[in-house]
Design a protein around this motif. Structure first.
Motif, PDB file in Angstrom:
ATOM      1  N   HIS A  27      -2.208   3.471   2.445  1.00 31.43           N
ATOM      2  CA  HIS A  27      -2.356   4.755   1.763  1.00 31.43           C
ATOM      3  C   HIS A  27      -2.526   5.881   2.780  1.00 31.43           C
ATOM      4  O   HIS A  27      -2.801   5.638   3.957  1.00 31.43           O
ATOM      5  CB  HIS A  27      -3.578   4.731   0.846  1.00 31.43           C
ATOM      6  N   ALA A  37       1.186   3.418  -0.536  1.00 31.62           N
ATOM      7  CA  ALA A  37       2.432   2.778  -0.122  1.00 31.62           C
ATOM      8  C   ALA A  37       2.935   1.918  -1.274  1.00 31.62           C
ATOM      9  O   ALA A  37       2.183   1.575  -2.191  1.00 31.62           O
ATOM     10  CB  ALA A  37       2.187   1.912   1.111  1.00 31.62           C
ATOM     11  N   GLY A  38       4.191   1.564  -1.229  1.00 31.00           N
ATOM     12  CA  GLY A  38       4.743   0.699  -2.262  1.00 31.00           C
ATOM     13  C   GLY A  38       4.051  -0.654  -2.288  1.00 31.00           C
ATOM     14  O   GLY A  38       3.673  -1.191  -1.251  1.00 31.00           O
ATOM     15  N   GLN A 146       5.444   2.806  -6.197  1.00 34.87           N
ATOM     16  CA  GLN A 146       4.672   3.699  -5.339  1.00 34.87           C
ATOM     17  C   GLN A 146       3.966   4.680  -6.251  1.00 34.87           C
ATOM     18  O   GLN A 146       4.545   5.141  -7.244  1.00 34.87           O
ATOM     19  CB  GLN A 146       5.574   4.467  -4.382  1.00 34.87           C
TER      20      GLN A 146
END
Length: 152
Positions: A27, A37-38, A146
């Motif tokens: 993050h 983040a994904g 995300q």
């Protein structure tokens, strides 16, 4: 009702927050904005949603895979902030669905995540969103999302 109380009421136990699968952060926090983040459709409990929708997976399985991603997002938020009650509102969800060419139901797949966020956070769980089909995702995951949230 608080998000933590709603999660308990729904009988949902969060997995352990996922760790990065490469050279990136989970993050980035900017003031009261939290950009994650994904996260892919794998759980710390060993559950894995792999394969393409329309080939080895169907719409219902894709929905479940997106829900798994959402649980990973919630686990990550709790890991970062200490509580889901730190979330003021969800702002954006980017959803990626591994699917066969011309698959047109990606929004229905990503509803697995969107529906969970709304169930736990109510109006604050609603968000802007993209839902797109892609040829492949890391580790052959079925779904990746995300998320950006605003914190109190």
């Amino acid at each position: 009702m608080s998000a933590e109380a709603k999660l308990a009421e729904l009988g949902i136990t969060l997995p352990t927050a996922p760790t990065p699968g490469g050279n990136y952060l989970t993050h980035r926090r900017m003031g009261n904005m939290l950009i994650l983040a994904g996260v892919i459709s794998f759980s710390s409990t060993g559950e894995k949603w792999q394969g393409q929708i329309g080939d080895t997976r169907d719409l219902d399985e894709g929905y479940a895979a997106a829900k798994m991603c959402a649980l990973n997002v919630l686990a990550t938020i709790r890991d970062i902030t200490g509580t889901l009650d730190a979330v003021k509102q969800f702002l954006y969800v980017g959803g990626y669905v591994s699917a066969i060419p011309a698959y047109g139901k990606s929004p229905s797949v990503i509803n697995g995540a969107s529906d969970l966020f709304e169930a736990v956070f109510g109006e604050a769980g609603k968000h802007a969103r993209a839902a797109v089909s892609v040829a492949g995702l890391p580790n052959n995951a079925t779904v990746e999302i995300q998320v950006t949230v605003e914190l109190h």
